[in-house]
Design a protein around this motif. Sequence first.
Motif, PDB file in Angstrom:
ATOM      1  N   ALA A  35      28.366  23.176  33.717  1.00  0.00           N
ATOM      2  CA  ALA A  35      27.898  23.962  32.575  1.00  0.00           C
ATOM      3  C   ALA A  35      28.525  25.347  32.595  1.00  0.00           C
ATOM      4  O   ALA A  35      28.781  25.920  33.652  1.00  0.00           O
ATOM      5  N   ALA A  36      28.784  25.870  31.401  1.00  0.00           N
ATOM      6  CA  ALA A  36      29.321  27.229  31.291  1.00  0.00           C
ATOM      7  C   ALA A  36      28.295  28.207  31.843  1.00  0.00           C
ATOM      8  O   ALA A  36      27.092  27.995  31.744  1.00  0.00           O
ATOM      9  N   GLN A  37      28.787  29.283  32.409  1.00  0.00           N
ATOM     10  CA  GLN A  37      27.902  30.288  32.997  1.00  0.00           C
ATOM     11  C   GLN A  37      28.020  31.592  32.226  1.00  0.00           C
ATOM     12  O   GLN A  37      28.987  31.817  31.506  1.00  0.00           O
ATOM     13  N   ARG A  38      27.032  32.463  32.378  1.00  0.00           N
ATOM     14  CA  ARG A  38      27.068  33.791  31.790  1.00  0.00           C
ATOM     15  C   ARG A  38      26.955  34.808  32.917  1.00  0.00           C
ATOM     16  O   ARG A  38      26.027  34.768  33.702  1.00  0.00           O
ATOM     17  N   VAL A  39      27.936  35.703  32.979  1.00  0.00           N
ATOM     18  CA  VAL A  39      27.945  36.793  33.956  1.00  0.00           C
ATOM     19  C   VAL A  39      27.507  38.048  33.217  1.00  0.00           C
ATOM     20  O   VAL A  39      28.018  38.333  32.130  1.00  0.00           O
ATOM     21  N   THR A  40      26.562  38.783  33.783  1.00  0.00           N
ATOM     22  CA  THR A  40      26.091  40.023  33.156  1.00  0.00           C
ATOM     23  C   THR A  40      26.615  41.216  33.946  1.00  0.00           C
ATOM     24  O   THR A  40      26.478  41.267  35.171  1.00  0.00           O
ATOM     25  N   LEU A  41      27.238  42.164  33.227  1.00  0.00           N
ATOM     26  CA  LEU A  41      27.789  43.376  33.843  1.00  0.00           C
ATOM     27  C   LEU A  41      27.087  44.592  33.260  1.00  0.00           C
ATOM     28  O   LEU A  41      26.778  44.626  32.066  1.00  0.00           O
ATOM     29  N   THR A  42      26.883  45.609  34.102  1.00  0.00           N
ATOM     30  CA  THR A  42      26.232  46.851  33.678  1.00  0.00           C
ATOM     31  C   THR A  42      27.047  48.051  34.167  1.00  0.00           C
ATOM     32  O   THR A  42      28.122  47.883  34.739  1.00  0.00           O
ATOM     33  N   ASN A  43      26.506  49.241  33.988  1.00  0.00           N
ATOM     34  CA  ASN A  43      27.181  50.477  34.397  1.00  0.00           C
ATOM     35  C   ASN A  43      27.673  50.427  35.844  1.00  0.00           C
ATOM     36  O   ASN A  43      28.774  50.888  36.140  1.00  0.00           O
ATOM     37  N   VAL A  44      26.887  49.857  36.741  1.00  0.00           N
ATOM     38  CA  VAL A  44      27.228  49.873  38.170  1.00  0.00           C
ATOM     39  C   VAL A  44      28.357  48.924  38.550  1.00  0.00           C
ATOM     40  O   VAL A  44      28.850  48.979  39.675  1.00  0.00           O
ATOM     41  N   ASP A  45      28.791  48.071  37.623  1.00  0.00           N
ATOM     42  CA  ASP A  45      29.856  47.108  37.930  1.00  0.00           C
ATOM     43  C   ASP A  45      31.257  47.666  37.713  1.00  0.00           C
ATOM     44  O   ASP A  45      32.243  46.934  37.855  1.00  0.00           O
ATOM     45  N   ASP A  46      31.380  48.931  37.386  1.00  0.00           N
ATOM     46  CA  ASP A  46      32.683  49.565  37.189  1.00  0.00           C
ATOM     47  C   ASP A  46      33.576  49.319  38.399  1.00  0.00           C
ATOM     48  O   ASP A  46      33.154  49.488  39.542  1.00  0.00           O
ATOM     49  N   GLY A  47      34.810  48.860  38.154  1.00  0.00           N
ATOM     50  CA  GLY A  47      35.774  48.614  39.224  1.00  0.00           C
ATOM     51  C   GLY A  47      35.707  47.221  39.819  1.00  0.00           C
ATOM     52  O   GLY A  47      36.548  46.855  40.636  1.00  0.00           O
ATOM     53  N   ARG A  48      34.754  46.436  39.427  1.00  0.00           N
ATOM     54  CA  ARG A  48      34.544  45.099  39.981  1.00  0.00           C
ATOM     55  C   ARG A  48      35.561  44.102  39.409  1.00  0.00           C
ATOM     56  O   ARG A  48      36.097  44.287  38.327  1.00  0.00           O
ATOM     57  N   THR A  49      35.810  43.023  40.146  1.00  0.00           N
ATOM     58  CA  THR A  49      36.585  41.888  39.666  1.00  0.00           C
ATOM     59  C   THR A  49      35.647  40.691  39.624  1.00  0.00           C
ATOM     60  O   THR A  49      34.919  40.449  40.583  1.00  0.00           O
ATOM     61  N   VAL A  50      35.648  39.963  38.488  1.00  0.00           N
ATOM     62  CA  VAL A  50      34.799  38.789  38.360  1.00  0.00           C
ATOM     63  C   VAL A  50      35.667  37.552  38.144  1.00  0.00           C
ATOM     64  O   VAL A  50      36.692  37.613  37.477  1.00  0.00           O
ATOM     65  N   ALA A  51      35.248  36.441  38.736  1.00  0.00           N
ATOM     66  CA  ALA A  51      35.932  35.161  38.566  1.00  0.00           C
ATOM     67  C   ALA A  51      35.165  34.344  37.539  1.00  0.00           C
ATOM     68  O   ALA A  51      33.937  34.234  37.610  1.00  0.00           O
TER      69      ALA A  51
END
Length: 140
Positions: A35-51
């Motif tokens: 199943a497709a997933q949903r990743v949630t990003l906020t202010n604190v995720d600046d600079g992060r890499t997501v797969a």
Amino acid sequence: MKTSKYRAVPLAAGLALAVVTAAVPAAAQSHHAPAAQRVTLTNVDDGRTVALAAGDDVSVMLTGYRSQGLNYTWSIPQSSTPDVLRRTTGGTTPTGSASGVLHAEKLGVATITATRHCRPDPGRICPGAVLLWKVTAEVK
């Protein structure tokens, strides 16, 4: 009496076979097509890499804030490569928050960015800095 026994056995066997047959495609489908997933990003995720996998969604929720007569507001999140990661929704609020949903279309790398600006109240002066929020999304 003999007739009802013979009717019950084939009926029960038929029901059991129908239940087993119906369960097999669902199990096989979940094994081959996650199943497709949903990743949630906020202010604190600046600079992060997501797969991500193709078909996944990224929900970005950036919170604006007010301090000492200065309003810090976000722009709507953008994708650097819309053919890899396409924004499907986006908006801002009067309080300076911004949000967006981006859909992973195909394999590749995209950068999600938004900028935070200062809007001063009358008689106030903002610092000249603009903050860049950035996340790298790798669709594999």
